[in-house]
Design a protein around this motif. Structure first.
Motif, PDB file in Angstrom:
ATOM      1  N   LEU A  52       0.834  -1.208   0.000  1.00 35.33           N
ATOM      2  CA  LEU A  52       0.000   0.000   0.000  1.00 35.33           C
ATOM      3  C   LEU A  52       0.866   1.255   0.000  1.00 35.33           C
ATOM      4  O   LEU A  52       0.550   2.245  -0.655  1.00 35.33           O
ATOM      5  N   LEU A  89      -5.113  -7.817  -2.726  1.00 38.33           N
ATOM      6  CA  LEU A  89      -6.183  -6.823  -2.614  1.00 38.33           C
ATOM      7  C   LEU A  89      -5.678  -5.406  -2.878  1.00 38.33           C
ATOM      8  O   LEU A  89      -6.395  -4.588  -3.461  1.00 38.33           O
ATOM      9  N   VAL A  90      -4.471  -5.111  -2.428  1.00 41.39           N
ATOM     10  CA  VAL A  90      -3.941  -3.757  -2.618  1.00 41.39           C
ATOM     11  C   VAL A  90      -3.839  -3.435  -4.102  1.00 41.39           C
ATOM     12  O   VAL A  90      -4.318  -2.393  -4.567  1.00 41.39           O
ATOM     13  N   GLN A  93      -7.437  -3.293  -5.756  1.00 43.79           N
ATOM     14  CA  GLN A  93      -8.202  -2.076  -5.439  1.00 43.79           C
ATOM     15  C   GLN A  93      -7.616  -0.853  -6.134  1.00 43.79           C
ATOM     16  O   GLN A  93      -8.358   0.007  -6.619  1.00 43.79           O
ATOM     17  N   LEU A  94      -6.294  -0.777  -6.166  1.00 42.62           N
ATOM     18  CA  LEU A  94      -5.660   0.359  -6.856  1.00 42.62           C
ATOM     19  C   LEU A  94      -6.011   0.327  -8.345  1.00 42.62           C
ATOM     20  O   LEU A  94      -6.392   1.341  -8.937  1.00 42.62           O
ATOM     21  N   ARG A  96      -8.537  -1.149  -9.763  1.00 37.42           N
ATOM     22  CA  ARG A  96      -9.967  -0.868  -9.894  1.00 37.42           C
ATOM     23  C   ARG A  96     -10.211   0.643  -9.915  1.00 37.42           C
ATOM     24  O   ARG A  96     -10.995   1.152 -10.728  1.00 37.42           O
ATOM     25  N   GLY A  97      -9.553   1.339  -8.981  1.00 35.95           N
ATOM     26  CA  GLY A  97      -9.723   2.788  -8.888  1.00 35.95           C
ATOM     27  C   GLY A  97      -9.241   3.494 -10.141  1.00 35.95           C
ATOM     28  O   GLY A  97      -9.905   4.400 -10.663  1.00 35.95           O
ATOM     29  N   ILE A  98      -8.077   3.065 -10.642  1.00 34.39           N
ATOM     30  CA  ILE A  98      -7.529   3.692 -11.851  1.00 34.39           C
ATOM     31  C   ILE A  98      -8.451   3.439 -13.035  1.00 34.39           C
ATOM     32  O   ILE A  98      -8.802   4.359 -13.779  1.00 34.39           O
TER      33      ILE A  98
ATOM     34  N   ARG B  73      -7.073  -0.999   4.016  1.00 32.81           N
ATOM     35  CA  ARG B  73      -6.340  -0.995   2.738  1.00 32.81           C
ATOM     36  C   ARG B  73      -7.291  -1.058   1.557  1.00 32.81           C
ATOM     37  O   ARG B  73      -6.998  -0.492   0.493  1.00 32.81           O
ATOM     38  N   ILE B  74      -8.438  -1.725   1.731  1.00 33.87           N
ATOM     39  CA  ILE B  74      -9.403  -1.826   0.625  1.00 33.87           C
ATOM     40  C   ILE B  74      -9.910  -0.429   0.249  1.00 33.87           C
ATOM     41  O   ILE B  74      -9.969  -0.077  -0.934  1.00 33.87           O
ATOM     42  N   ALA B  77      -6.651   1.984  -0.875  1.00 36.54           N
ATOM     43  CA  ALA B  77      -6.064   1.669  -2.189  1.00 36.54           C
ATOM     44  C   ALA B  77      -7.020   2.085  -3.305  1.00 36.54           C
ATOM     45  O   ALA B  77      -6.589   2.611  -4.340  1.00 36.54           O
ATOM     46  N   LEU B  78      -8.322   1.879  -3.091  1.00 40.34           N
ATOM     47  CA  LEU B  78      -9.294   2.303  -4.108  1.00 40.34           C
ATOM     48  C   LEU B  78      -9.263   3.821  -4.255  1.00 40.34           C
ATOM     49  O   LEU B  78      -9.231   4.353  -5.374  1.00 40.34           O
ATOM     50  N   GLN B  80      -6.803   5.847  -3.536  1.00 40.09           N
ATOM     51  CA  GLN B  80      -5.543   6.243  -4.181  1.00 40.09           C
ATOM     52  C   GLN B  80      -5.601   6.024  -5.690  1.00 40.09           C
ATOM     53  O   GLN B  80      -5.100   6.838  -6.467  1.00 40.09           O
ATOM     54  N   GLY B  81      -6.197   4.909  -6.101  1.00 41.96           N
ATOM     55  CA  GLY B  81      -6.292   4.609  -7.528  1.00 41.96           C
ATOM     56  C   GLY B  81      -7.153   5.639  -8.257  1.00 41.96           C
ATOM     57  O   GLY B  81      -6.792   6.107  -9.341  1.00 41.96           O
ATOM     58  N   ILE B  82      -8.279   5.996  -7.666  1.00 44.71           N
ATOM     59  CA  ILE B  82      -9.163   6.982  -8.302  1.00 44.71           C
ATOM     60  C   ILE B  82      -8.460   8.335  -8.370  1.00 44.71           C
ATOM     61  O   ILE B  82      -8.493   9.022  -9.402  1.00 44.71           O
ATOM     62  N   GLY B  85      -5.876   8.275 -11.032  1.00 43.38           N
ATOM     63  CA  GLY B  85      -6.502   8.302 -12.353  1.00 43.38           C
ATOM     64  C   GLY B  85      -7.029   9.678 -12.731  1.00 43.38           C
ATOM     65  O   GLY B  85      -6.941  10.093 -13.880  1.00 43.38           O
TER      66      GLY B  85
END
Lengths: 351, 231
Positions: A52, A89-90, A93-94, A96-98, B73-74, B77-78, B80-82, B85
């Motif tokens: 993470l 999962l890390v 999830q990352l 998925r977000g991107i 973390r779930i 991390a989501l 952070q990804g958004i 992006g």
């Protein structure tokens, strides 16, 4: 199409940008080896925490080094199995977000399929390899040891021919190194010591000698080493240590090569791939090269950085599905087990 | 400012859209160990109800705990990804702080915020009525938490916050005031989003506050051979 690949299944945080023809534009790996070394193995919670901390910066670095923004990327591929659930999962999830934020398709990739993609990757504009398919692969690392027949780079076209019944080969190296107080990871240390030793001095027997089975086992060999230490005492930094390492490594490689060559003979293919972290072992590389040359087989052993965990192999394995228009979207789910066919059961006994 | 917020540190998972302090939409679930599976659906629901396009989001936020390690973390991390992006800042908000902020200003007394830390312990932090930290988050055995609160706060008026405060009420000591509300019983993304709007991203990174160390034992290693070079 450019694909962003993300890998966090074990102790490497990795991301890469790869073109769908296999050209690697960037490949960034943050290794956790020094984090886990004091514990003599990977500590899952520490791994998840470190992933993470580093995953987003590693992805950004992969984009920067490729010299592209996300607007140039056509899809995201992420390792979703097998591996440590919390670590996987890390990355998932990352990714998925991107993917969600950019409206990009997202595919989950089996890590083992990623390793099998190694021959299709090209670094630095090197010419592509002539089509390697079909091939027999020895996938050998700290977490996995198995033989596959690969007819295409998709899960349904990969057939397990045999696998370890207990420890992975890399795990056996780590455990023996721990017994000998050599530190972690054990593979490179044992490999270096073995080069200065005589493999014939310590009498260890090769595991799984029966020719009709393609299954492997390494825990008995580890026990032989433990018994030898019990009987003869822990060796110091001396000749005995080097002879023991040479004998252990020699028997591991005897077993791997015997099963690999038998599998190749049975399948009647002419191309052989050795991939996974243990493919960096010098004795394995040298002996496999000699054995394949004698038989007129084409051996592919990727460069060490392509053998160990990386994001490029995940990006490429995912690109085949992305180019075909597939999108797992919200359905990407983490699973500790592989989706590839498994025939070998864990545990001992005759079969 | 439009903030998209996540909170997954407890058994409940929440997603919220907050604009200029107002909660525009929020969704929650309380299925055990299902944060990763449920968040995508909640996220789509919140965005649709808010009527936002993805590109309209100015900031992403997530609760940073303490709480379930994997749960944290779930969400983080989501988020952070958004944020990566969209190219917008990502802010971390203390989960117990978010519970304290759900108590209206008119309620007097120090806010003692608790969540279930499992293993017979509570995560506890204390904030004053304006939201400033009095005691940072710590993991305390349930049996010691009340004595700890008494030592820390003396005779000051105290309001308990969090459904886990029920674990304290089993004790024989005189009851303390207990503020109960959907957004205070467990950390909630709506409050995380409201707080995140006012925080400086650089000073409040979207990183977990685990409070507890990872379980890991170091074996006795006799290291014979020094670290390898390229040899």
């Amino acid at each position: 199409m450019l694909v962003l690949g993300i890998e966090t299944s074990c102790d490497e945080t990795a991301a890469a940008v790869v073109r769908s023809d296999g050209l690697v534009l960037s490949d960034v790996v943050h290794s956790q080896v020094s984090l886990h070394a004091p514990y003599g193995g990977v500590v899952p919670e520490l791994a998840s925490r470190d992933h993470l901390r580093n995953a987003a910066p590693v992805v950004q670095a992969a984009l920067d080094r490729a010299g592209v923004g996300l607007d140039a990327v056509g899809g995201v591929a992420v390792t979703c199995r097998p591996g440590l659930s919390g670590a996987l999962l890390v990355g998932v999830q990352l990714a998925r977000g991107i993917a969600w934020s950019r409206g990009l398709p997202l595919v989950g990739v089996d890590h083992l399929l990623g390793h099998l993609a190694a021959p299709f990757l090209r670094w630095d504009d090197a010419p592509p390899l002539a089509d390697p398919l079909p091939f027999v692969a020895l996938l050998v690392s700290g977490g996995h040891t198995a033989l596959y027949r690969v007819d295409a780079l998709e899960a349904a076209q990969v057939h397990e021919l045999g696998a370890t019944r207990d420890d992975a080969a890399g795990e056996a190296f780590d455990k023996v190194a721990k017994l000998l107080g050599l530190g972690y990871p054990g593979g490179p240390i044992v490999d270096r010591l073995a080069r200065e030793g005589d493999p014939a001095v310590v009498p260890l027997t090769r595991p799984m000698r029966a020719r009709d089975s393609l299954e492997l086992s390494f825990s008995g060999l580890k026990t032989q080493v433990a018994r030898w230490i019990e009987a003869d005492g822990l060796p110091g930094d001396d000749r005995r240590l080097r002879d023991l390492c040479a004998a252990f490594q020699g028997r591991v490689i005897d077993a791997l090569l015997a099963k690999l060559l038998e599998a190749v003979r049975r399948e009647g293919v002419r191309t052989v791939l050795i991939a996974g972290g243990v493919a960096a072992n010098r004795e394995l590389r040298a002996r496999a090269a000699a054995a394949c040359e004698r038989r007129g087989l084409r051996l592919i052993v990727p460069a060490p950085r392509a053998c160990t965990d990386n994001g490029a192999m995940i990006a490429y394995a995912g690109s085949l599905r992305l180019v075909a228009g597939e999108d797992d979207g919200a359905a990407v789910a983490v699973n500790p087990r592989t989706c590839l066919e498994r025939r070998t059961r864990k545990g001992g006994g005759r079969r | 400012m439009r903030v998209l917020a996540f909170e997954t540190s407890s058994r409940r998972g929440t997603v919220a859209a907050v604009e200029d302090g107002r909660v525009i939409a929020s969704r929650s679930h309380d299925a055990i160990d299902q944060h990763a599976e449920r968040l995508p659906g909640l996220l789509e629901g919140v965005l649709a109800e808010a009527g936002w396009k993805r590109g309209a989001i100015d900031r992403v936020a997530a609760g940073r705990g303490p709480g379930s390690f994997t749960g944290l973390r779930i969400g983080l991390a989501l988020a952070q990804g958004i944020a990566l992006g969209l190219g917008v800042p990502c802010v971390g908000v203390g989960s117990l702080r978010a519970m304290a902020a759900a108590v209206p200003a008119g309620v007097g007394g120090a806010r003692v915020c608790c969540t279930d830390a499992r293993r017979g312990e509570l995560f506890v932090a204390v904030y004053d009525a304006l939201g400033a930290v009095r005691w940072p988050a710590a993991a305390l055995p349930v049996g010691e938490a009340r004595a700890w609160i008494a030592r820390a706060l003396g005779a000051e008026p105290v309001v308990l916050v969090g459904e886990a405060a029920a674990l304290l009420e089993r004790d024989a000591a005189p009851p303390l005031g207990w503020f109960q509300d959907e957004r205070a019983d467990l950390p909630h993304a709506a409050v995380v989003g409201q707080l995140a709007e006012r925080l400086e991203p650089g000073e409040h990174p979207a990183e977990p506050e685990y409070v507890r160390e990872a379980d890991a034992r170091r074996p006795e290693l006799r290291v014979l051979v020094p670290a390898l070079g390229d040899g």
